[in-house]
Design an enzyme around this catalytic site. Structure first.
Site, PDB file in Angstrom:
ATOM      1  CB  THR A 190       4.680 -60.076  94.235  1.00  0.00           C
ATOM      2  OG1 THR A 190       4.152 -58.837  93.751  1.00  0.00           O
ATOM      3  CG2 THR A 190       3.556 -60.975  94.704  1.00  0.00           C
ATOM      4  CE  LYS A 191       4.767 -55.371  91.780  1.00  0.00           C
ATOM      5  NZ  LYS A 191       3.626 -54.584  92.068  1.00  0.00           N
ATOM      6  CG  ASN A 192      12.601 -57.099  92.048  1.00  0.00           C
ATOM      7  OD1 ASN A 192      11.548 -57.665  91.755  1.00  0.00           O
ATOM      8  ND2 ASN A 192      13.645 -57.078  91.235  1.00  0.00           N
TER       9      ASN A 192
END
Ligand SMILES: *Cc1c(COP(=O)(O)O)cnc(C)c1O
Length: 393
Positions: A190-192
């Site tokens: 889910t991280k950038n």
């Protein structure tokens, strides 16, 4: 735009979708065909490019941000009976690594505007047992590092940053990852920036870097992976009982290409944040995220805070209504002192961290990711506003 957004009303808009491109997939397949799939040349290149991006001296790829935080605590000497100051307003990973070492997390309450640890309250929490401070840059808004560094240096305590949300964030044009003693980034799905699972530790301290490098692959003598290549041999030495925390070249191949596109993806996040902010800024029922002047926000999350005094529904009901309109959301975070393990072990009570509790009751994280279209963003905006109009006091 309205017509398009109505057409899409029936499909579910997930809270998060990773930005995996065809080129990302090609890079991973290329690695799979290369006969070298674990830690190797691609991991090295990824580390070098990452280090250049941050502008720091060392970057060590690991298999999660959690692993990076654990290693950071180990190399700064945190052990049994020590205290580590952190925030209750974070993901469980930040505190569990402190527990793994037999140390105690000392929670310091947060600010109500950024949701970050209140650096003015840290000095009071420091004792002879304090061996590290772990600030968390919530949503990608940097903590007040000047204040933090001041109190840390006064007490000779290292700062280990949980930068799971903060890749791309800056304070006075200095990137997060180049400020505290050790910083750990997350490349979770889910991280950038994602490698599926993965993380990166950065530091400007040669000694910490060398130890982390050793410990993340069994404590095996440096560049042990070379032993299978033409320049290596079968011989290795174990210098510490290390950990199995290394990144693989499959992950690094994905990370390398993700890093190439990172600034582009960040610009899309910024553009969507502007759309959200412009639509919500004059609505009294919502508080939009604060962005201080001297910082660059990484916009991992777009968190709105409800003004419950002006609404007839609470946060959970608001989330349910968004879900009924096929919009996925999330809550960041359930304060750790509410969690059964920490309650049982340390006897925390309600009102121990009033700001964390106040914020937790009011926040909703809205979808924010490059794979959303502008119409998706407008659909979220329209739905949020329509819910507010129906449930005003
Ligand atoms: C995601 C996250 C982590 C853990 O990252 P992993 O790479 O999954 O270990 C740690 N801290 C915060 C604040 C996070 O959001």
């Amino acid at each position: 735009m309205r017509i398009l957004s109505l057409k899409k009303e029936n499909s579910f808009l997930p809270f998060s979708i990773p930005s995996v491109s065809e080129k990302d997939i090609d890079e991973v397949v290329d690695t799979l065909r290369s006969n070298w799939i674990t830690v190797g040349p691609k991991t090295k290149i990824f580390e070098n490019n990452f280090k250049e991006y941050i502008g720091c001296k060392h970057a060590i790829a690991v298999n999660s941000c959690t692993a990076g935080l654990h290693l950071a605590l180990v190399v700064t000497g945190v052990g049994y009976g020590d205290d580590v100051i952190t925030t209750p307003y974070t993901f469980c990973a930040t505190a569990e690594v402190i527990e793994h070492l037999g140390a105690k997390p000392i929670f310091v309450d947060i600010r109500r505007d950024t949701f970050n640890i209140d650096c003015n309250k840290i000095a009071n929490a420091i004792s002879d047992k304090t061996k590290a401070i772990i600030p968390v840059h919530i949503a990608g808004h940097p903590c007040e590092m000047e204040k933090l560094i001041h109190v840390a240096q006064e007490n000779k305590i290292p700062i280990i940053e949980d930068a799971a949300h903060a890749l791309g964030a800056e304070i006075n044009n200095l990137k997060i990852g180049n400020i505290g003693d050790i910083t750990s980034f997350s490349f979770y799905a889910t991280k950038n920036l994602t490698t599926g699972e993965g993380g990166m530790v950065t530091t400007n301290n040669d000694e910490f870097a060398e130890k982390i490098r050793l410990l993340c692959l069994h404590g095996m003598s440096r560049d042990a992976w070379k032993r299978y290549s033409s320049e290596g041999s079968w011989y290795y030495e174990i210098l510490y009982p290390g950990y199995k925390y290394n990144m693989s070249d499959i992950q690094a191949a994905l990370g390398l290409n993700q890093l190439k596109n990172f600034d582009h993806y960040q610009r899309i996040r910024e553009e969507y944040v502007q759309l959200y902010n412009n639509s919500f800024k004059d609505i009294a029922e919502i508080e939009i995220p604060l962005t201080k002047l001297n910082i660059k926000h990484a916009w991992h999350l777009y968190i709105i805070k409800l003004n419950l005094d002006l609404l007839t529904i609470n946060r959970n009901e608001f989330i349910q209504k968004l879900f009924d309109h096929n919009i996925g959301t999330s809550v960041h975070f359930i304060p750790l002192h509410y969690q059964p393990y920490y309650q049982k072990k340390y006897g925390y009570k309600n009102n121990d961290f009033p700001n964390a509790e106040y914020v937790y009751e009011r926040v909703i994280s809205l979808p924010l990711y490059p794979k959303m279209t502008k119409d998706d963003v407008f659909r979220v905006i329209d739905t949020v506003i329509s819910i507010i109009k129906k449930h005003r006091i």
